[in-house]
Design a protein around this motif. Sequence first.
Motif, mmCIF file in Angstrom:
data_model
loop_
_atom_site.group_PDB
_atom_site.id
_atom_site.type_symbol
_atom_site.label_atom_id
_atom_site.label_comp_id
_atom_site.label_asym_id
_atom_site.label_seq_id
_atom_site.Cartn_x
_atom_site.Cartn_y
_atom_site.Cartn_z
ATOM 1 N N MET A 141 0.827 -1.208 0.000
ATOM 2 C CA MET A 141 0.000 0.000 0.000
ATOM 3 C C MET A 141 0.863 1.261 0.000
ATOM 4 O O MET A 141 0.447 2.300 -0.502
ATOM 5 N N ALA A 142 2.061 1.178 0.575
ATOM 6 C CA ALA A 142 2.889 2.378 0.727
ATOM 7 C C ALA A 142 4.226 2.311 0.003
ATOM 8 O O ALA A 142 4.689 3.322 -0.540
ATOM 9 N N LEU A 143 4.848 1.139 -0.015
ATOM 10 C CA LEU A 143 6.244 1.087 -0.457
ATOM 11 C C LEU A 143 6.501 1.423 -1.929
ATOM 12 O O LEU A 143 7.454 2.161 -2.226
ATOM 13 N N PRO A 144 5.737 0.914 -2.889
ATOM 14 C CA PRO A 144 6.068 1.234 -4.290
ATOM 15 C C PRO A 144 6.138 2.739 -4.552
ATOM 16 O O PRO A 144 7.079 3.232 -5.181
ATOM 17 N N HIS A 145 5.144 3.478 -4.048
ATOM 18 C CA HIS A 145 5.144 4.933 -4.242
ATOM 19 C C HIS A 145 6.295 5.580 -3.474
ATOM 20 O O HIS A 145 6.967 6.494 -3.977
ATOM 21 N N ALA A 146 6.533 5.096 -2.240
ATOM 22 C CA ALA A 146 7.609 5.661 -1.432
ATOM 23 C C ALA A 146 8.965 5.427 -2.096
ATOM 24 O O ALA A 146 9.815 6.331 -2.141
ATOM 25 N N ILE A 147 9.169 4.243 -2.634
ATOM 26 C CA ILE A 147 10.445 3.933 -3.289
ATOM 27 C C ILE A 147 10.643 4.810 -4.520
ATOM 28 O O ILE A 147 11.734 5.339 -4.760
ATOM 29 N N SER A 148 9.561 4.994 -5.291
ATOM 30 C CA SER A 148 9.692 5.780 -6.524
ATOM 31 C C SER A 148 9.976 7.249 -6.221
ATOM 32 O O SER A 148 10.683 7.926 -6.971
ATOM 33 N N LEU A 155 15.798 5.549 0.621
ATOM 34 C CA LEU A 155 14.426 5.800 1.066
ATOM 35 C C LEU A 155 14.476 6.566 2.380
ATOM 36 O O LEU A 155 14.889 6.038 3.410
ATOM 37 N N GLU A 156 14.045 7.809 2.329
ATOM 38 C CA GLU A 156 14.041 8.674 3.506
ATOM 39 C C GLU A 156 12.689 8.583 4.203
ATOM 40 O O GLU A 156 11.641 8.735 3.578
ATOM 41 N N VAL A 157 12.738 8.337 5.511
ATOM 42 C CA VAL A 157 11.510 8.293 6.300
ATOM 43 C C VAL A 157 11.230 9.680 6.856
ATOM 44 O O VAL A 157 12.097 10.289 7.489
ATOM 45 N N ILE A 158 10.017 10.174 6.613
ATOM 46 C CA ILE A 158 9.633 11.510 7.074
ATOM 47 C C ILE A 158 8.442 11.370 8.013
ATOM 48 O O ILE A 158 7.359 10.921 7.612
ATOM 49 N N GLN A 159 8.659 11.721 9.269
ATOM 50 C CA GLN A 159 7.608 11.624 10.279
ATOM 51 C C GLN A 159 6.711 12.861 10.208
ATOM 52 O O GLN A 159 7.197 13.992 10.193
ATOM 53 N N VAL A 160 5.403 12.618 10.160
ATOM 54 C CA VAL A 160 4.430 13.715 10.115
ATOM 55 C C VAL A 160 3.304 13.419 11.096
ATOM 56 O O VAL A 160 3.102 12.268 11.497
ATOM 57 N N PRO A 161 2.532 14.428 11.494
ATOM 58 C CA PRO A 161 1.372 14.185 12.372
ATOM 59 C C PRO A 161 0.294 13.379 11.631
ATOM 60 O O PRO A 161 0.243 13.371 10.394
#
Length: 297
Positions: A156-163, A227-233
Amino acid sequence: MTETLLVTGASGQLGRAVINHLLEAQKIAPARIIATTRKPESLADVAARGVTVRAADFDDQASLEKAFAGADRVLIISTGDLDLKSDRRLKQHLAAVAAAKAAGVSHLLYTSMPNPEPVSPVLFAGDHYGTEEAIKASGIAYTIFRNGWYQENLFMALPHAISSGKWYTSAADGRIAHGARDDMAAAIAAGLASGSKESHIYTLTGPEAYTTGEIAALVTEVTGKPLEVIQVPDEALTEGVKAAGVPEDLARIIVSFDANTRSGRIAMVTDAVETLSRRKPLTLKQFLQANKAALLG
């Protein structure tokens, strides 16, 4: 042992996998298995293997009672009818529990989620908690499988996050032990086939719990993509998920998963999958390696 085993939702991914493990790993004779679905024609391949296929509609308790007739052990796979504006899913599950009691089922099995108590941040946790309580109140011996999050859910998240190179999350440093759907199906099939008369609750997880940052590091190792992880509310993440075209209610559900992870309520690691199925569960790294091409699109 000649008990008849019934699986609801047998045309779904988990249901089909449970049927396969009953036939193959558990060596259950097809004549002892009943598979139910709203659309029996969708299980023509299962029927061809000798399994009895019956129509059952969770919105029609009479159809469930008819479908459950003659079954000794019934596995209720939680339905996919998520609706934050009604209690339809819980009503479906309660109808199935009532039908099992009316049909004289001796053992009831159910696929729930870890820590479904009312304080859970997961927006549909109440459906599972209410169903568990109804099962316990039914007087029928039970096995509840509290399925952790599937490794497949990462699609649900990884393909878009990787691209994009950026993975937006509100999970903070919460940990989660994703497990393979097929591993959980193998464990559930083993529990269904066991003939156990006692009541049990099993929490099914993967073999190791990771933070989002640690998962991202594994993804980079396997794919070679930073792949950078960005923490958001939570609120910002909800708006971002909606902007990607996801309906608001589903967006809120997805973000509630991250809130649940952040709370530490899904950080547990158990050996229940291996204990029940007697096979080593797939690690997250193995999953990522096996699905590298799909993750990269």
